[in-house]
Enzyme design. Structure first.
Site, PDB file in Angstrom:
ATOM      1  N   LYS A  78       0.851  -1.192   0.000  1.00 43.26           N
ATOM      2  CA  LYS A  78       0.000   0.000   0.000  1.00 43.26           C
ATOM      3  C   LYS A  78       0.886   1.241   0.000  1.00 43.26           C
ATOM      4  O   LYS A  78       1.516   1.582   0.997  1.00 43.26           O
ATOM      5  CB  LYS A  78      -0.920   0.062   1.225  1.00 43.26           C
ATOM      6  CG  LYS A  78      -1.982   1.178   1.070  1.00 43.26           C
ATOM      7  CD  LYS A  78      -2.524   1.655   2.387  1.00 43.26           C
ATOM      8  CE  LYS A  78      -1.825   2.886   2.897  1.00 43.26           C
ATOM      9  NZ  LYS A  78      -2.000   4.094   2.048  1.00 43.26           N
TER      10      LYS A  78
ATOM     11  N   GLY B  79       7.217   5.605   7.975  1.00 43.38           N
ATOM     12  CA  GLY B  79       6.366   6.780   8.115  1.00 43.38           C
ATOM     13  C   GLY B  79       6.592   7.435   9.467  1.00 43.38           C
ATOM     14  O   GLY B  79       7.661   7.312  10.073  1.00 43.38           O
TER      15      GLY B  79
ATOM     16  N   GLU C 115      10.379   1.855  10.299  1.00 42.21           N
ATOM     17  CA  GLU C 115      11.384   2.898  10.063  1.00 42.21           C
ATOM     18  C   GLU C 115      10.642   4.209  10.182  1.00 42.21           C
ATOM     19  O   GLU C 115       9.835   4.550   9.323  1.00 42.21           O
ATOM     20  CB  GLU C 115      12.029   2.717   8.684  1.00 42.21           C
ATOM     21  CG  GLU C 115      13.330   3.506   8.525  1.00 42.21           C
ATOM     22  CD  GLU C 115      13.112   4.945   8.171  1.00 42.21           C
ATOM     23  OE1 GLU C 115      13.261   5.809   9.071  1.00 42.21           O
ATOM     24  OE2 GLU C 115      12.776   5.226   7.012  1.00 42.21           O
TER      25      GLU C 115
ATOM     26  N   CYS D 262      13.488  11.590   6.505  1.00 46.89           N
ATOM     27  CA  CYS D 262      13.682  11.109   7.880  1.00 46.89           C
ATOM     28  C   CYS D 262      15.126  11.298   8.330  1.00 46.89           C
ATOM     29  O   CYS D 262      15.392  11.415   9.521  1.00 46.89           O
ATOM     30  CB  CYS D 262      13.260   9.645   7.995  1.00 46.89           C
ATOM     31  SG  CYS D 262      14.127   8.534   6.867  1.00 46.89           S
TER      32      CYS D 262
ATOM     33  N   GLU E 108      10.092  16.541  14.945  1.00 43.62           N
ATOM     34  CA  GLU E 108      10.465  16.437  13.537  1.00 43.62           C
ATOM     35  C   GLU E 108       9.663  17.453  12.715  1.00 43.62           C
ATOM     36  O   GLU E 108       8.458  17.298  12.526  1.00 43.62           O
ATOM     37  CB  GLU E 108      10.202  15.020  13.036  1.00 43.62           C
ATOM     38  CG  GLU E 108      10.764  14.739  11.662  1.00 43.62           C
ATOM     39  CD  GLU E 108      10.590  13.285  11.264  1.00 43.62           C
ATOM     40  OE1 GLU E 108      11.503  12.750  10.601  1.00 43.62           O
ATOM     41  OE2 GLU E 108       9.557  12.687  11.599  1.00 43.62           O
TER      42      GLU E 108
END
Length: 507
Positions: free
Chosen positions: A189, A242, A264, A298, A398
């Site tokens: 997906k 994500g 991750e 990331c 973040e």
């Protein structure tokens, strides 16, 4: 903004919107409903995709389960699997431009970076193919004269692969070829914001001869598609890239079936700049690290920790370089920074910046939306913020945009403490000409990857992943490949039983 470098809209004809469908059991399937993706840079519809529901997701999982249990992929030789993966790598290399254009239109990233991402992904497939041929277990012939122990590695089964919007083709290629090399079957997906390059991958898989049902693709949203992929009893493993918040939700959702979960997630990655560092190279790497992929990465080096003796000079170097970075039309090959993925995300980025300034941080550059002639509104200025305190939200969370925060330190101990004073532990870096300083920092930094005198170099051979709330498990490399394998011990008696009987025979 007059002193920034801005590439205005290029005069090019955009392709017609890409039409994306689900791939289930080797067949392309239309959706009952569809959804559109509007380009963040060109403000027009660039793809129309089938919208997955519970029925189509169930069908995809069932197809993957049947294919795995039938052994059409899981029980063939590694040589045969490797051959297919190598064909896929060649097809990726032959289709770089077509895939890259669509990815740029959907994500807003510069076309040069999309080409690098897609072209580089072919090497991941080639490396995974090599692992399929060279993977092996262990044998133990020291267990006794009549015993032999063999440890084998079996594919884990059906794997759900859920990928993000920021590197849709690359991150798919960090997962899919390694799962296939291990003999697993999968349901993929992609993010609803960047679905098309995954569909294009499906086309290449069919052309390469991958058996029906081995790779299935369902387009759509987290509900219901992602939720079913995380909870279904016929799924043996979920691998997700994500946000940390969604990663926690997947872990919780998957608990009912105790399936394996590999994550991750986010990062708040520091680069420590020592006074003896090569400041010219360090400043260039910091500038690259914060603006690459529009800062939506990331591994973005979104916070730097600079020795106070050189902080003023170093920030001035980074600001000067930031003014030269080419922001603007991502379809221009010279552009280095493109558009923010959504308007909501742009508002979130700006919220962090304004909050920091209100709390006393100093805005050295940028700090607002960027207007690019002929394009949409989703661009943000290169932004550098100094006088940041460790407890500020912008130093801890973040931001995921072209925003650099600057903290200072006096001693290596303080720099290491600042590095580790974070919920995240994805990557970190240090710049120094003293190898002892670099090694001390590298050993003590709480991160899955530590770079010394460089930033964001990566290779298929080296595992990638984080610690703490940056995730669990590893991707790529042999360690990433092993994530898709189960270890089984075979204990075999090969001679006459030399043991005394447990139950004495009757007279």
């Amino acid at each position: 903004m007059d002193d920034l470098t801005i590439n205005t809209a290029t005069e090019i004809s955009l392709p017609a919107p890409f039409l994306g469908r689900h791939l289930i059991d080797g067949e392309w399937v239309d959706g009952v409903e569809t959804f559109e993706r509007v380009s963040p840079s060109h403000d027009c519809v660039v793809s129309v995709s089938a919208k997955g529901d519970e029925v189509v997701t169930q069908a995809a999982i069932a197809a993957a389960r049947r294919a795995f249990d039938a052994g059409s992929w899981s029980r063939i030789s590694a040589k045969e699997r490797s051959s297919v993966l190598l064909k896929v790598a060649d097809l990726i290399a032959a289709n770089v431009d077509r895939i890259a254009v669509q990815e740029t239109l959907e994500s807003g990233k510069p076309i040069s970076q999309s080409r690098g991402e897609v072209g580089g992904a072919a090497d991941l497939w080639r490396y995974a193919a090599s692992l399929a041929r060279t993977s092996h277990g262990d044998s133990h012939n020291s267990l006794g004269a009549d015993m032999l122990g063999v440890v084998v590695k079996d594919p884990i089964g059906v794997v759900s692969i859920i990928t993000p919007w920021n590197f849709p083709f690359w991150i798919l290629s960090q997962k899919l070829p390694f799962a296939l090399a291990a003999g697993c079957t999968v349901v993929v997906k992609p993010s609803e914001m960047t679905p098309s390059s995954t569909v294009m991958m499906g086309e290449l898989l069919i052309e390469a001869g991958l058996p029906a049902g081995v790779c299935n693709i369902v387009l759509g949203h987290g509900q219901p598609v992602g939720s079913l992929l995380a909870t279904h009893k016929d799924v043996d493993m979920v691998t997700f890239t994500g946000s940390t918040a969604v990663g926690k939700m997947i872990t919780e959702a998957s608990a009912g079936t105790l399936k394996k979960v590999s994550l991750e997630l986010g990062g708040k990655n520091p680069q420590v700049i020592m006074p003896d560092a090569d400041l010219e190279n360090a400043a260039d790497a910091v500038t690259f690290g914060v603006y690459f992929n529009v800062g939506q990465c990331c591994n973005s080096s979104s916070r730097i920790i600079v020795h106070e003796d050189i902080a003023e000079d170093f920030v001035a170097r980074v600001v000067a370089l930031s003014r030269k970075v080419k922001f603007g039309d991502p379809m221009d090959p010279d552009t280095q920074v493109g558009a923010i993925v959504t308007a909501d995300h742009q508002r979130k980025i700006d919220g962090y910046v304004q909050q920091a300034v209100a709390a006393g941080a100093k805005l050295e550059l940028g700090g607002g939306a960027l207007s690019v002639d002929g394009l949409g509104p989703q661009f943000y200025q290169p932004t550098v913020i100094s006088n940041v305190m460790p407890d500020m939200q912008i130093a801890r969370e973040e931001v995921f945009g072209p925003v650099l925060t600057v903290l200072t330190f006096r001693t290596l101990e303080e720099a290491i403490a600042l590095t580790n004073d974070s919920e995240y532990g994805l990557s970190a870096g240090i710049w120094s000409n003293d190898i002892h300083t670099c090694l001390e920092y590298a050993r003590r930094a709480e991160a899955g990857t530590v770079w010394t005198n460089t930033w964001m170099d990566g290779y298929p051979e080296l595992a990638f992943g984080g610690v703490k709330q940056s995730g669990q498990g590893r991707e790529i490399g042999r360690y990433g490949y092993d994530e898709f394998l189960e270890v089984k011990s075979l204990v075999m008696r090969v001679g006459r039983d030399s043991r005394a009987p447990w139950v004495e025979a009757s007279a």
